[in-house]
Design an enzyme around this catalytic site. Sequence first.
Site, short mmCIF file in Angstrom:
data_model
loop_
_atom_site.label_atom_id
_atom_site.label_comp_id
_atom_site.label_asym_id
_atom_site.label_seq_id
_atom_site.Cartn_x
_atom_site.Cartn_y
_atom_site.Cartn_z
N ILE A 15 0.81 -1.22 0.00
CA ILE A 15 0.00 0.00 0.00
C ILE A 15 0.84 1.27 0.00
CG2 ILE A 15 -2.01 -1.07 1.08
CD1 ILE A 15 -1.07 0.05 3.76
N GLY A 16 2.16 1.13 -0.03
CA GLY A 16 3.02 2.31 -0.07
C GLY A 16 4.47 1.89 -0.13
N GLY A 17 5.32 2.83 -0.47
CA GLY A 17 6.74 2.49 -0.51
C GLY A 17 7.58 3.63 -1.02
N SER A 19 12.13 4.98 -1.00
CA SER A 19 13.51 4.65 -0.69
C SER A 19 13.68 4.14 0.73
CB SER A 19 14.40 5.88 -0.91
OG SER A 19 13.97 6.95 -0.09
N GLY A 21 11.70 1.98 2.22
CA GLY A 21 11.21 0.61 2.34
C GLY A 21 9.81 0.51 1.76
N GLU A 22 9.03 -0.43 2.25
CA GLU A 22 7.69 -0.64 1.72
C GLU A 22 6.69 -0.87 2.85
OE1 GLU A 22 8.74 -4.00 -0.79
OE2 GLU A 22 8.48 -2.74 -2.57
N ILE A 23 5.43 -0.52 2.57
CA ILE A 23 4.35 -0.71 3.53
C ILE A 23 3.35 -1.72 2.95
CG2 ILE A 23 2.50 0.38 4.84
CD1 ILE A 23 5.10 1.48 5.66
N ASP A 128 8.23 17.47 13.32
CA ASP A 128 7.63 17.46 11.99
C ASP A 128 6.10 17.47 12.11
OD1 ASP A 128 7.58 17.56 9.26
OD2 ASP A 128 7.96 15.43 8.94
#
Length: 414
Positions: A15-17, A19, A21-23, A128
């Site tokens: 569902i996401g990614g 540099s 990593g990935e989700i 942030d």
Amino acid sequence: MERIIGGKYKLGRKIGGGSFGEIFLATHIDTFEIVAVKIENSKTKHPQLLYEAKLYRTLEGGSGIPRIRWFGVDGTENALVMDLLGPSLEDLFVYCGRKFSPKTVLMLADQMLTRIEYVHSKGYLHRDIKPDNFLMGLGRKANQVYLIDFGLAKRYRDANTNRHIPYRENKNLTGTARYASCNTHLGIEQGRRDDLESLGYVLLYFLRGSLPWQGLKAVDKKQKYDKICEKKISTPIEVLCKSHPVEFASYFHYCHTLTFDQRPDYGFLKRLFRDLFSREGYEFDYIYDWTIIKYQQSQKTRSQSQAVPGSSNARAIPMDTSNHRGGTKISHEAQVSDRVRPANASGPSPQINTAVGRSLGFDQVHKNMNMPSSTSLSPAGTSKRNVRPETSNSGFGSGNKTGGWTSPFMSPGK
């Protein structure tokens, strides 16, 4: 071949990614609960999941802080399993036409201040604060605001001596330029006051629809930062808060009176907004702008479906995943982020009077309206570093540019 993380989470779709990593979505093999899994290569040059996992453990138990389900090494990769959350406030802001009502802003402000106060009480600065890093919960916690993405968080007190970090200058800008405090732009070491000033800009962004320093043209990032800094510092608070209740100007004036290591009076700031809320005659019913929009759409769809069986034109919150990238945190001090990505309520469930005169509980409204359940869970550090500030979007929702987002699962609501 199915992949099982931590011995009990079956990995699902990505569902996401980026540099960093990935989700992925994942499902508990016994309870079938859906969670989010962030994965990074254990040999990456700048690994950050271990740091994030430790920080989440420190914050564990706080209201509006995602839970870590599991962290460890899986083959050649580090994996962090966390709660799955709903859409970010940036997603919802866009969905509501890029403006929130004062009532919605004040209800959000109360929870957002509480989240920041909690993080500070644990000895950390977030550094942030922005709409993308506040997510709504799912199911029974759809009213609760969560604070995520601690990839730039920093201790402001020494763990051993409890002494405040020293005042320093000539620091690089850390965070998101649009919402950074004036002192952060000027290279001054951040303190608790800076998180609060950033929150003030977020609240004005919600009320105004934009901030005066958005959309400035520049040839490079340095010039862009300089222009944002100049515009921000030269804009009087009264001008920034013009046509909005005086309490918002008072909020900024208070933040600017704080010294570097002074503990803010969080209670004073919450009372400031709560008194305004009461004076305006609002009811703290957790009915946000997006709740009303979805309810109105559900009513319209219901009447249309009665006329034409099987028809539906209800739209879900649009979620653009084409920009859902991440970035590697180079270091806490050297990181320069220039991007901006677009409650558990106590007591009886508030009621909404429907057109036919009967009442609908808040939880039922969410259920009937198919309240969007974004897969926006961002384990700490998944926000997009070094993405152009006016183009990136938030979280890790599932969708596409041309169509509305549709939940692929039932809200866990655990």
